[in-house]
Write a protein that holds these residues in place. Structure first.
Motif, PDB file in Angstrom:
ATOM      1  N   GLN A 176       6.070  15.942   0.736  1.00 45.13           N
ATOM      2  CA  GLN A 176       5.717  15.143   0.936  1.00 45.13           C
ATOM      3  C   GLN A 176       7.001  13.946   0.253  1.00 45.13           C
ATOM      4  N   SER A 177       6.456  12.712   1.242  1.00 46.09           N
ATOM      5  CA  SER A 177       7.098  11.235   0.649  1.00 46.09           C
ATOM      6  C   SER A 177       6.213  10.135   0.033  1.00 46.09           C
ATOM      7  N   LYS A 230       0.991  -1.434  -0.238  1.00 50.29           N
ATOM      8  CA  LYS A 230       0.401  -0.357  -0.230  1.00 50.29           C
ATOM      9  C   LYS A 230       0.752   0.598   0.393  1.00 50.29           C
ATOM     10  N   GLN A 231       0.279   2.432  -1.130  1.00 50.35           N
ATOM     11  CA  GLN A 231       1.747   3.698  -1.098  1.00 50.35           C
ATOM     12  C   GLN A 231       1.020   4.511   0.118  1.00 50.35           C
ATOM     13  N   VAL A 232       1.531   4.987   0.980  1.00 51.45           N
ATOM     14  CA  VAL A 232       1.523   5.601   2.116  1.00 51.45           C
ATOM     15  C   VAL A 232       2.164   7.139   2.608  1.00 51.45           C
ATOM     16  N   VAL A 233       1.505   7.466   1.924  1.00 55.60           N
ATOM     17  CA  VAL A 233       1.693   9.151   1.486  1.00 55.60           C
ATOM     18  C   VAL A 233       2.074  10.088   2.995  1.00 55.60           C
ATOM     19  N   ALA A 234       3.289  10.729   3.002  1.00 56.60           N
ATOM     20  CA  ALA A 234       3.802  11.364   4.355  1.00 56.60           C
ATOM     21  C   ALA A 234       4.201  12.943   3.876  1.00 56.60           C
TER      22      ALA A 234
END
Length: 186
Positions: free
Chosen positions: A65-66, A54-58
């Motif tokens: 953003q990463s 799952k892509q996690v955006v922080a």
């Protein structure tokens, strides 16, 4: 929160159909990383393994953003809009090359293919289906009727994609092939 349940994701190797999972991660659904073996008496066997991340955006304190990928294990929760990356690995376990290997990955119903996200580590022809896997082409198109009644051919939208097919002319003995593609939860 929506609960997603999908028909089996699978791979087709040579003339054998190999189902991988009967449940794909959904809201409060269980994800199982699985493997299967496709075998052809004349050419040996290919072991297939499917994983999902799952892509996690922080966002850091400066607003930058990463994006990272988190493996889906155990009780995995996904929401509409989440992006999943599937990794299909095939290993030729035999002592000879496997010719004309075909891997067919259905796009689960409640998921939308992320256009141009398919990659593969070897020479392969990548084609797509928008009719449930009956036909495959490199760039699917649809016919659209314009307000003036004229019919125009346009690229198919991501929501129309139903399958990805990877055609490998040959997979050498004792070697791996890895393919990835992304989908988005509807």
């Amino acid at each position: 929160m929506k609960r997603l349940s999908f028909a089996s994701l699978g791979a087709i190797a040579l003339i054998a159909t190999v189902p991988f999972v009967s449940q794909v991660p959904g809201a409060a659904s269980l994800w199982h990383s699985t493997s299967a073996i496709a075998q052809n008496a004349n050419q040996g066997q290919v072991q297939l393994h499917l994983d999902a991340d799952k892509q996690v955006v922080a966002q850091d304190q400066h607003g930058k953003q990463s994006k990272t990928w988190q493996p889906l294990k155990g009780q995995a929760v996904v929401q509409p809009g989440d992006v999943l990356r599937y990794t299909l690995t095939g290993e030729n376990k035999s002592d000879r090359a496997v010719k004309n290997l075909i891997l067919n990955q259905p796009i689960p119903q409640k998921m939308m293919y992320v256009l141009k996200s398919t990659t593969i580590t070897t020479n392969a022809k990548i084609t797509y289906s928008i009719d449930g896997g009956k036909t495959f082409v490199e760039n699917p198109t649809i016919k659209v009727t314009l307000p003036d009644g004229k019919v125009e051919t346009k690229p198919a939208p991501a929501t129309a994609y139903t399958n990805i097919r990877l055609q490998l002319p040959s997979l050498a003995a004792k070697t791996l092939v890895k393919a990835t593609y992304q989908t988005q939860v509807r």
